[in-house]
Enzyme design. Structure first.
Site, mmCIF file in Angstrom:
data_model
loop_
_atom_site.group_PDB
_atom_site.id
_atom_site.type_symbol
_atom_site.label_atom_id
_atom_site.label_comp_id
_atom_site.label_asym_id
_atom_site.label_seq_id
_atom_site.Cartn_x
_atom_site.Cartn_y
_atom_site.Cartn_z
ATOM 1 N N THR A 1 0.738 -1.238 -0.062
ATOM 2 C CA THR A 1 -0.049 0.065 -0.001
ATOM 3 C C THR A 1 0.942 1.288 -0.144
ATOM 4 O O THR A 1 2.262 1.038 0.422
ATOM 5 C CB THR A 1 -0.857 -0.134 1.272
ATOM 6 N N VAL B 1 -12.425 -5.884 0.497
ATOM 7 C CA VAL B 1 -11.991 -4.336 0.501
ATOM 8 C C VAL B 1 -11.243 -4.265 1.977
ATOM 9 O O VAL B 1 -11.704 -4.553 2.840
ATOM 10 C CB VAL B 1 -13.157 -3.252 0.612
ATOM 11 N N GLY B 2 -10.165 -3.670 2.044
ATOM 12 C CA GLY B 2 -9.251 -3.547 3.059
ATOM 13 C C GLY B 2 -9.389 -2.059 3.583
ATOM 14 O O GLY B 2 -10.634 -1.545 3.555
ATOM 15 N N ASP B 3 -8.362 -1.661 4.464
ATOM 16 C CA ASP B 3 -8.612 -0.511 5.295
ATOM 17 C C ASP B 3 -8.376 0.754 4.302
ATOM 18 O O ASP B 3 -8.952 1.923 4.692
ATOM 19 C CB ASP B 3 -7.668 -0.569 6.491
ATOM 20 N N THR C 1 -0.343 1.137 6.581
ATOM 21 C CA THR C 1 -0.052 0.174 5.487
ATOM 22 C C THR C 1 -0.007 -0.972 6.410
ATOM 23 O O THR C 1 0.513 -1.029 7.631
ATOM 24 C CB THR C 1 1.227 0.261 4.890
ATOM 25 N N GLY C 2 -0.378 -2.023 6.054
ATOM 26 C CA GLY C 2 -0.133 -3.395 6.827
ATOM 27 C C GLY C 2 -1.700 -4.219 6.757
ATOM 28 O O GLY C 2 -2.330 -4.052 5.791
ATOM 29 N N GLY D 1 -5.009 -4.842 6.669
ATOM 30 C CA GLY D 1 -6.330 -4.132 6.579
ATOM 31 C C GLY D 1 -7.213 -4.517 7.634
ATOM 32 O O GLY D 1 -8.096 -3.362 7.999
HETATM 33 N N1 GLY Z 1 -3.460 -2.226 4.013
HETATM 34 C C1 GLY Z 1 -3.844 -2.710 2.613
HETATM 35 C C2 GLY Z 1 -4.872 -3.749 2.768
HETATM 36 O O1 GLY Z 1 -5.025 -4.531 3.671
HETATM 37 O O2 GLY Z 1 -5.579 -3.926 1.658
#
Ligand code: GLY
Length: 417
Positions: free
Chosen positions: A238, A267-269, A289-290, A292
């Site tokens: 990310t 869908v992540g964070d 980042t990491g 989500g």
């Molecule tokens: N941080 C990105 C995701 O998990 O999609």
């Protein structure tokens, strides 16, 4: 790249500490690290480490009076346009069906507006689509087909985002998969089965098999080990960027291709306002980042900005969000070792911090043989990368779990070309 490659170092140096909360790192341990209290400067721009090559341009934009969101978008567009950054935009690693789905969001401090898109196919610069949602709709978030149609209506070109390189990695993953996909249960699930590391001979065989498959697929010999690493440990690359100008205006944005080989529609964070990014003109900006899923559960970026609103320093505000992730696991280090998270934090006065759950990751065989810390990229007149301050000492473990595939082990495997 801002991978959350999770490799748990079990050396004598950190091994005994890393499974206990006593392993928490103190600020005193890291006087040079980001967030150590050095007075802030303006303008300033911060990002995940993969944004570092683009900070010079963006800092010049800030100096020249450009809008803070445009400067932040300049940074994240770099990896979006780069076919070799397989964590973002063009060339991002695809979902389990081989389709690239991108997520992004942005917040514009001066006008207190936001835009976001999730699960977008065929459009490369989703960070700019998020800005278009903000500027050209009365909505904040569009997802899936609707977001794609909106982007096309706004003049964004439809293009195939799956590069040959990423397609081959996905194909290798498909051929390798058995019980090692994303259908759960994950480490947060009470039913999670702790994997028993198999005997290393099993792994030698498995990697030999992957090397042969990679050769059969035509993956270039020099990229083969990297492709295998992505198959074994699907990354969540990310990029986040926050920018502050001399007047004190601040904006932020985050963009990603999400978790590699994710379930379609996951869908992540990153596109979630308050998780992947949050900016408040009165306080500051934060992004992530990491993992989500973990970040959504603590509304990480919003938590950090609210902490700063209530008087916490950027570093403490970020540490508090990381502790909430640990709290969600009842501080169970046997599970937390599979999780990682990095926050990038910028207060309105220019004080910044980079914090992470773990210190970083161990190198892969093609990297320099030294531990790889998580890093934050900063430009406040001087462009640099700084280590983050971590909550825990040590290095998180790869998930799905496997024994540490040390460089020596991989080097022992003869090339089959
Ligand atoms: N941080 C990105 C995701 O998990 O999609």
């Amino acid at each position: 790249m801002a991978f959350s490659r999770r490799d748990f170092l079990t050396t004598a140096v950190v091994g005994s500490l890393s499974l206990t909360l006593q392993g928490q790192q103190s600020k005193q341990d890291l006087p040079q690290a980001a967030g150590s209290g050095i007075p802030g400067k303006r303008p300033i721009i911060i990002s995940a480490s993969n944004g570092e090559p683009y900070l010079e341009d963006a800092f010049g934009m800030l100096r020249g009076g450009a809008d803070t969101l445009d400067a932040a978008l300049r940074v994240v567009r770099g990896p979006e346009d780069d076919p070799d950054d397989d964590s973002v935009g063009l060339g991002g690693l695809p979902n389990e069906e081989g389709v690239v789905e991108l997520d992004a969001c942005c917040m514009h401090g001066p006008t207190r507006r936001a835009g976001a898109v999730g699960g977008v196919r065929n459009i490369k610069n989703v960070s700019l689509v998020a800005k278009a949602v903000m500027n050209h709709t009365a909505h904040v978030m569009l997802v899936g087909e609707g977001a794609e149609q909106f982007a096309v209506a706004q003049g964004f070109p439809r293009e195939n985002l799956l590069t040959e390189r990423s397609r081959k990695i996905w194909q290798l993953w498909k051929e390798y998969q058995s019980d090692r996909d994303w259908w759960g249960p994950g480490p947060a699930d009470p039913k999670f089965q702790f994997p028993t590391p198999p005997h290393s001979e099993v792994w030698r065989e498995r990697i030999r098999g992957l090397q042969q498959k990679a050769a059969d697929l035509g993956i270039a010999p020099e990229f083969r080990l990297q492709a295998i690493a992505r198959v074994l440990v699907p990354p969540t690359g990310t990029i986040h960027c926050s920018a502050l100008n001399a007047k004190g205006e601040i904006s932020g944005c985050t963009t990603t291709s999400g978790l590699a080989f994710k379930l379609p529609g996951r869908v992540g964070d990153s596109p979630i306002i308050g998780a992947g990014c949050y900016t408040d003109q009165d306080v500051g900006s934060a992004g992530a980042t990491g993992s989500g899923e973990e970040n959504i559960k603590v509304a990480g970026a919003h938590t950090i900005v609210e902490n700063m609103r209530h008087g916490m320093a950027p570093l403490d505000a970020g540490m508090d969000a990381l502790k909430r992730i640990a709290r969600n696991y009842n501080n169970d280090m046997n599970r937390l070792k599979y999780v990682d998270m990095t926050y990038y934090i910028l207060r309105k006065d220019g004080v910044y911090a980079g914090v992470s759950l773990w210190e970083g990751y161990t190198p892969w065989p093609w990297e320099k043989p030294e531990l790889k810390p998580h890093r934050i990229a900063v430009h406040d007149g001087t462009r640099r990368l700084e280590k983050t301050v971590s909550l825990f000492k040590g290095y998180s473990q790869d998930f799905p779990a496997y024994p540490n595939l040390r460089p020596e082990l991989l080097k022992e495997i003869p090339s089959k070309d």
